[in-house]
Scaffold this motif. Structure first.
Motif, short mmCIF file in Angstrom:
data_model
loop_
_atom_site.label_atom_id
_atom_site.label_comp_id
_atom_site.label_asym_id
_atom_site.label_seq_id
_atom_site.Cartn_x
_atom_site.Cartn_y
_atom_site.Cartn_z
N ALA A 24 0.81 -1.22 0.00
CA ALA A 24 0.00 0.00 0.00
C ALA A 24 0.84 1.27 0.00
O ALA A 24 0.29 2.37 0.09
N GLY A 25 2.16 1.13 -0.07
CA GLY A 25 3.02 2.29 -0.20
C GLY A 25 3.24 3.09 1.06
O GLY A 25 3.74 4.22 1.00
N THR A 26 2.88 2.55 2.23
CA THR A 26 3.15 3.27 3.48
C THR A 26 4.63 3.12 3.83
O THR A 26 5.33 2.27 3.29
N PRO A 27 5.14 3.95 4.76
CA PRO A 27 6.58 3.90 5.07
C PRO A 27 7.01 2.53 5.59
O PRO A 27 6.26 1.83 6.28
N VAL A 28 8.24 2.16 5.27
CA VAL A 28 8.82 0.92 5.78
C VAL A 28 9.04 1.07 7.28
O VAL A 28 9.62 2.07 7.73
N PRO A 29 8.58 0.12 8.10
CA PRO A 29 8.79 0.23 9.55
C PRO A 29 10.27 0.32 9.92
O PRO A 29 11.15 -0.17 9.20
N GLU A 30 10.53 0.92 11.04
CA GLU A 30 11.89 1.13 11.52
C GLU A 30 12.60 -0.21 11.70
O GLU A 30 12.03 -1.18 12.20
N GLY A 31 13.87 -0.24 11.28
CA GLY A 31 14.69 -1.42 11.50
C GLY A 31 14.75 -2.38 10.32
O GLY A 31 15.59 -3.28 10.31
N PHE A 32 13.87 -2.24 9.34
CA PHE A 32 13.89 -3.12 8.18
C PHE A 32 14.82 -2.58 7.10
O PHE A 32 15.00 -1.36 6.97
N ASP A 33 15.40 -3.48 6.35
CA ASP A 33 16.26 -3.10 5.22
C ASP A 33 15.36 -2.56 4.11
O ASP A 33 14.61 -3.31 3.47
N ARG A 34 15.45 -1.26 3.83
CA ARG A 34 14.56 -0.64 2.87
C ARG A 34 14.78 -1.15 1.45
O ARG A 34 13.84 -1.25 0.66
N VAL A 35 16.02 -1.46 1.11
CA VAL A 35 16.31 -1.98 -0.22
C VAL A 35 15.64 -3.34 -0.40
O VAL A 35 14.97 -3.59 -1.42
N ARG A 36 15.81 -4.22 0.58
CA ARG A 36 15.19 -5.54 0.50
C ARG A 36 13.66 -5.44 0.48
O ARG A 36 12.98 -6.21 -0.18
N MET A 37 13.12 -4.49 1.22
CA MET A 37 11.66 -4.33 1.25
C MET A 37 11.15 -3.85 -0.11
O MET A 37 10.07 -4.27 -0.56
N ARG A 38 11.92 -3.01 -0.79
CA ARG A 38 11.52 -2.59 -2.14
C ARG A 38 11.56 -3.76 -3.11
O ARG A 38 10.68 -3.90 -3.97
N VAL A 39 12.59 -4.61 -2.97
CA VAL A 39 12.67 -5.81 -3.80
C VAL A 39 11.46 -6.70 -3.56
O VAL A 39 10.84 -7.21 -4.50
N GLN A 40 11.09 -6.88 -2.29
CA GLN A 40 9.93 -7.71 -1.96
C GLN A 40 8.64 -7.09 -2.51
O GLN A 40 7.78 -7.80 -3.04
N ALA A 41 8.51 -5.78 -2.40
CA ALA A 41 7.31 -5.11 -2.90
C ALA A 41 7.18 -5.30 -4.41
O ALA A 41 6.09 -5.58 -4.92
N ARG A 42 8.28 -5.16 -5.13
CA ARG A 42 8.24 -5.37 -6.59
C ARG A 42 7.90 -6.81 -6.92
O ARG A 42 7.14 -7.08 -7.86
#
Length: 437
Positions: free
Chosen positions: A316-334
């Protein structure tokens, strides 16, 4: 545990190949793709030959904060009975989040996502597993999943988490050695250490599958040949315990019979090598200790809030929670959006035909604005309604074909002469109902 032997994942695309394949002792079918009252003829013929069929569920979400859905449990039980299966299997994962427990919109991942290896998550999972065990007519085995990202603040290793789960519930384990390799590449976890910590007597069977690496991330695709590192992990596992069954999974880009048979023989050889090694060395002992647990209690709400925040950031495009790897989360989202587009194209195969080359780009645009909340078939209908509500596609003929497709599946009579403007308004109402608050 019942000896299963060597098996392969049964899929409609390779049903004929599987029937003709020598040395197949058992098959596994995705539970949600099998209707108990209308079993595929191929599965019936395999059963008549004495081939065991195991239903493999993908939608229970036992690692989620909510208690297991009674209808989904009932459906899995029906499939076990219809197929005469000795057990059923599912995943240690969450697939949806939000809802009344968290007072937030209900979201669907359309994919298996990792649970945090924390005491709260373990307590909830154990309680959910016991509920499922009580509802199922045969034993349950749970699979470790592959993950592209890690949760911060985890309290247990993979091996410790699985050991305690099996110790506290008596559930069997489906160990996917390809997922251990995935977690080694993506999360730096040692597969040998995970195997050494497992209660080996709890293993029901083993999955083997292929994948690919891109930009330092391993994607568990089930659409590529099984790589050597995965076979090596299988050999390590077989050196510790004789696996009751080993199964090759393939879900996409199916090769010919000869290549599939070659992969099965490589799997058999890896097991033989492991058993030979077992005769030369003492089996490794488990170093993980079992905990008594404190019950799910308030952990459900804490887990629910955390999972809702993670899933919302992914779909849903909300901010990545604190402590998570943002790059990996973008990969997962894609990856989630790409899988969503692929599955919608399968459940609504007319959509890519109607929209042509513009299907994928349009769907990914839609997915960025509309998280899935009601399954893939609902998603296909909502996607078409979203396009129509926006006056798209630009080509009037294409738009007319899409409108007809949407109208037939939204409950309108085929060939209805309903005016276009009223159809568009109905599409907008669908979107408004699906929109998160």
């Amino acid at each position: 545990m019942r000896h299963l032997g060597t098996g392969i994942g049964w899929r409609p695309e390779i049903a004929d190949v599987v029937e003709r394949m020598p040395g197949i002792d058992w098959v596994e079918a995705v539970a949600e793709n099998v209707c108990p009252g209308h079993l595929p003829e191929s599965l019936l013929r395999l059963r008549e030959r004495g081939v065991t069929v195991v239903p493999h569920g993908v939608s229970l979400g036992l690692g989620g904060a909510d208690r297991p859905d009674e209808e989904r449990l009932g459906a899995l039980a029906e499939r076990a009975v219809a197929l005469g299966s000795p057990l059923v299997t599912e995943h240690i994962a969450f697939v949806r989040a939000g809802g009344p427990l968290t007072a937030s919109p209900r979201l669907e991942a359309g994919h298996l996502l990792p649970v945090p290896r924390t005491r709260d998550a373990l307590d909830v999972l154990c309680e959910n597993v016991r509920i499922a065990q009580d509802a199922l007519p045969v034993p349950l085995a749970l699979e470790n999943i592959a993950a592209l990202f890690s949760w911060p603040g985890e309290e247990l290793t993979e091996g410790q988490f699985l050991y305690e789960l099996a110790e506290r519930t008596g559930v069997r384990l489906l160990i996917d050695v390809a997922n251990l390799h995935t977690n080694h590449v993506n999360r730096g976890e040692d597969p040998a250490a995970a195997l050494a910590a497992l209660p080996l007597e709890a293993i029901a069977y083993v999955h083997v599958a292929g994948g690919f690496e891109r930009d330092g991330v391993w994607h568990d695709s089930h659409a590529h040949p099984v790589p050597r590192p995965v076979l090596d992990i299988l050999t390590d596992l077989a050196s510790r315990v004789a696996p009751p069954g080993v199964l090759l999974e393939r879900d996409e880009d199916f090769p010919g019979a000869e290549e599939l048979e070659g992969e099965l023989e490589a799997i058999r050889e890896a097991v033989r090598a492991g058993r030979a090694a077992a005769r030369e060395r003492a089996a490794a002992g488990s170093t993980a200790g079992a905990g008594s647990g404190s019950g799910a209690g308030g952990g459900r709400q804490r887990l629910g809030v955390a999972q809702a925040a993670v899933l919302s950031s992914l779909v849903a495009g909300t901010p990545v929670p604190e402590g998570f790897d943002r790059v990996r989360m973008r990969v997962q989202a894609r990856a989630l959006a790409a899988k969503r587009a692929d599955v919608v194209a399968k459940v609504g195969p007319e959509l890519p035909v109607i929209l042509g080359e513009g299907y994928r780009e349009a769907f990914l645009e839609y997915a960025r604005e509309r998280p899935m909340s009601g399954g893939y078939r609902r998603d296909a209908l909502d996607f078409a309604g979203w396009l129509l509500g926006a006056g798209r596609p630009a080509d009037a003929g294409v738009r007319r074909a899409l409108r007809q497709w949407w109208a037939e599946r939204a409950g309108r009579a085929p060939g209805s002469a309903r005016p276009a403007v009223r159809v568009a308004r109905a599409a907008r109402r669908v979107l408004l109902r699906a929109r998160p608050e």
